[in-house]
Write an enzyme that holds these catalytic residues in place. Sequence first.
Site, PDB file in Angstrom:
ATOM      1  N   ASP A 131     -10.732  -6.004  -3.370  1.00 56.12           N
ATOM      2  CA  ASP A 131      -9.903  -6.405  -4.519  1.00 56.12           C
ATOM      3  C   ASP A 131      -9.020  -7.645  -4.331  1.00 56.12           C
ATOM      4  O   ASP A 131      -8.400  -7.807  -3.277  1.00 56.12           O
ATOM      5  CB  ASP A 131      -8.911  -5.292  -4.872  1.00 56.12           C
ATOM      6  N   GLU A 154      -8.253   3.010 -11.121  1.00 58.34           N
ATOM      7  CA  GLU A 154      -7.696   2.181 -10.056  1.00 58.34           C
ATOM      8  C   GLU A 154      -7.240   0.837 -10.650  1.00 58.34           C
ATOM      9  O   GLU A 154      -7.723   0.435 -11.710  1.00 58.34           O
ATOM     10  CB  GLU A 154      -8.758   1.889  -8.979  1.00 58.34           C
TER      11      GLU A 154
HETATM   12  C1  FRU Z   1     -10.300  -0.516  -5.533  1.00 55.52           C
HETATM   13  C2  FRU Z   1      -9.590   0.199  -4.397  1.00 55.52           C
HETATM   14  C3  FRU Z   1      -8.124   0.377  -4.708  1.00 55.52           C
HETATM   15  C4  FRU Z   1      -7.507   0.485  -3.339  1.00 55.52           C
HETATM   16  C5  FRU Z   1      -8.347  -0.494  -2.551  1.00 55.52           C
HETATM   17  C6  FRU Z   1      -8.519  -0.116  -1.113  1.00 55.52           C
HETATM   18  O1  FRU Z   1     -11.434  -1.191  -5.155  1.00 55.52           O
HETATM   19  O2  FRU Z   1     -10.218   1.428  -4.133  1.00 55.52           O
HETATM   20  O3  FRU Z   1      -7.858   1.486  -5.535  1.00 55.52           O
HETATM   21  O4  FRU Z   1      -6.152   0.149  -3.333  1.00 55.52           O
HETATM   22  O5  FRU Z   1      -9.595  -0.561  -3.189  1.00 55.52           O
HETATM   23  O6  FRU Z   1      -9.126  -1.135  -0.405  1.00 55.52           O
END
Ligand code: FRU
Length: 538
Positions: free
Chosen positions: A57, A240
């Site tokens: 992300d 998320e």
């Molecule tokens: C989304 C996610 C978020 C989390 C991150 C962990 O892709 O699962 O919810 O903070 O990636 O790397």
Amino acid sequence: MKNLVLGLLLFSTILSACQQKAEDTAGHATNMANTAYYTEPHRPQYHFTPEKMWMNDPNGLVFFEGEYHLFYQHYPKANVWGPMHWGHAVSRDLVHWEHLPIALYPDSLGLIFSGSAVVDWNYTSGFGDNGKPSLVAIFTHHLMEGEKAGRTDYQYQSIAFSNDRGRTWTKYKGNPVIPNTQKIKDFRDPKVFWDRDSKQWVMVFAAYDHVKLWGSPDLKNWKHLSDWGKEWGTHGGVWECPDLFPMTVEGTGEKKWVLLQSLNPGGVNGGSGTQYFVGNFDGKNFKLDPGFSPSVAGGKAVWLDWGPDNYAGVTWSDVPKTDGRRLFIGWMSNWLYGMVVPTEAWRSAMTLPRQLILKKTTTGPSLFSQPVKELETLRSKSYAGENQALEGEMDLTDKLGFSSPLIEIKLEFELPEGTKTDVGIALSNIKGEEYRVGFDAAKNEFYSDRTKAGKADFSDKFAAKRYTAPRVANSKTLRLHLFFDVASCELFADDGGVVMTNIFFPTEDFSQYRLYSTMGQVKVTRLSAYQLTRAFSQ
Ligand code: FRU
């Protein structure tokens, strides 16, 4: 004795953090001096990729003192997901990026999961010094030991600040600022903004099947405002990375609020995807706009992007008012196969930066996405043509006078009344691999087809089907704006009302381009093409 052990522990932690930092910085310098820099097979040439190892992300998107900051979920020791850090890069134009050393390292409270960053212009936090406001990062700490022990309160929200333009960061001693007292396993990804009307910082974050809104005067002390979302939109997976921001409906002056909400799985193509909602926020509650797609009440989603490869995208904070754009970037991959795509030195890219625009349409207020105008600076050789008849296939490679895997193409078709044709563009290589993107008039849908586009044996999910997106606009004129970059295609159709983002891995670069109309003649009223230059030099 206890103090001595603690002291030694602390000293060795600091030492190893420093060593780690020195190694990262040294690695950075070596890579920059390497002439093969950034040229591995499948490496995108004008999309952001990490210098090395794993990325997911985008995090901490903030504009400050002429720089767009892009932090990202990063594991520096392998090309798969692992203990999360915040990688860091900056750009002055959203196109050319400079890699910086890792910004945030895991600590005793946990790994550094996704989050956001803001400029504390009014010194509310008290972190700023020398008359300069601080950058404040707000992120989730994920305590692995807690998860392993079967606890459910191992994610909580924390903050860190920087007084040197994001180059170094200090974690706040009072972390976490929002502990997980409700013991909700999925309790993460804070996005913070200053709400001018209610005069407070507002944090939106995801809690399994809904978002939580919290308010704060100083970024340190938070109180719960409201929850939203259990009954709305789609819930095929965990929610998320939300984002919440105000937008003016284009041409009306009307203010609305947009909530972006990623979820995994349960996306439009089965894996990761991002839905959005349009509504109102009154400083406490988010309420859906009555004119926004009523079907979201029945558990349906309105998708930001209909392709499989745009996830966890959020928008930049603190873009100056004189600019006024709402700028977005997403992770150009999907958890279905993100960890096994065929690259070695690094893994995954970001989407192109995009401007989001809220428009009034026959189906209510809708988000349109457009590539940022700064990308035009990459254009080199170009071709422009008008009013050409297309029936069957038209070879573009000779017509354009250039051939490159880095191309931007703008196509405008005029479709005959009642046509059932399939129009689009095919990319191919000498190996006979082919990628197609276009519009199927019989089905009234756009599509993207990577089923024969090269390597796919790394995951049975990758090339299993062609992706489709329904057309909403009903004009005779069809516009496709396309960006190809070695291993990806981004389609902005009908001026960005429909977007499809896809990655692919041909065994040889795609260098042949053909236009086609399968059933009868269509008029190509406009065709512009640009060879794009790579964005990375040393
Ligand atoms: C989304 C996610 C978020 C989390 C991150 C962990 O892709 O699962 O919810 O903070 O990636 O790397």
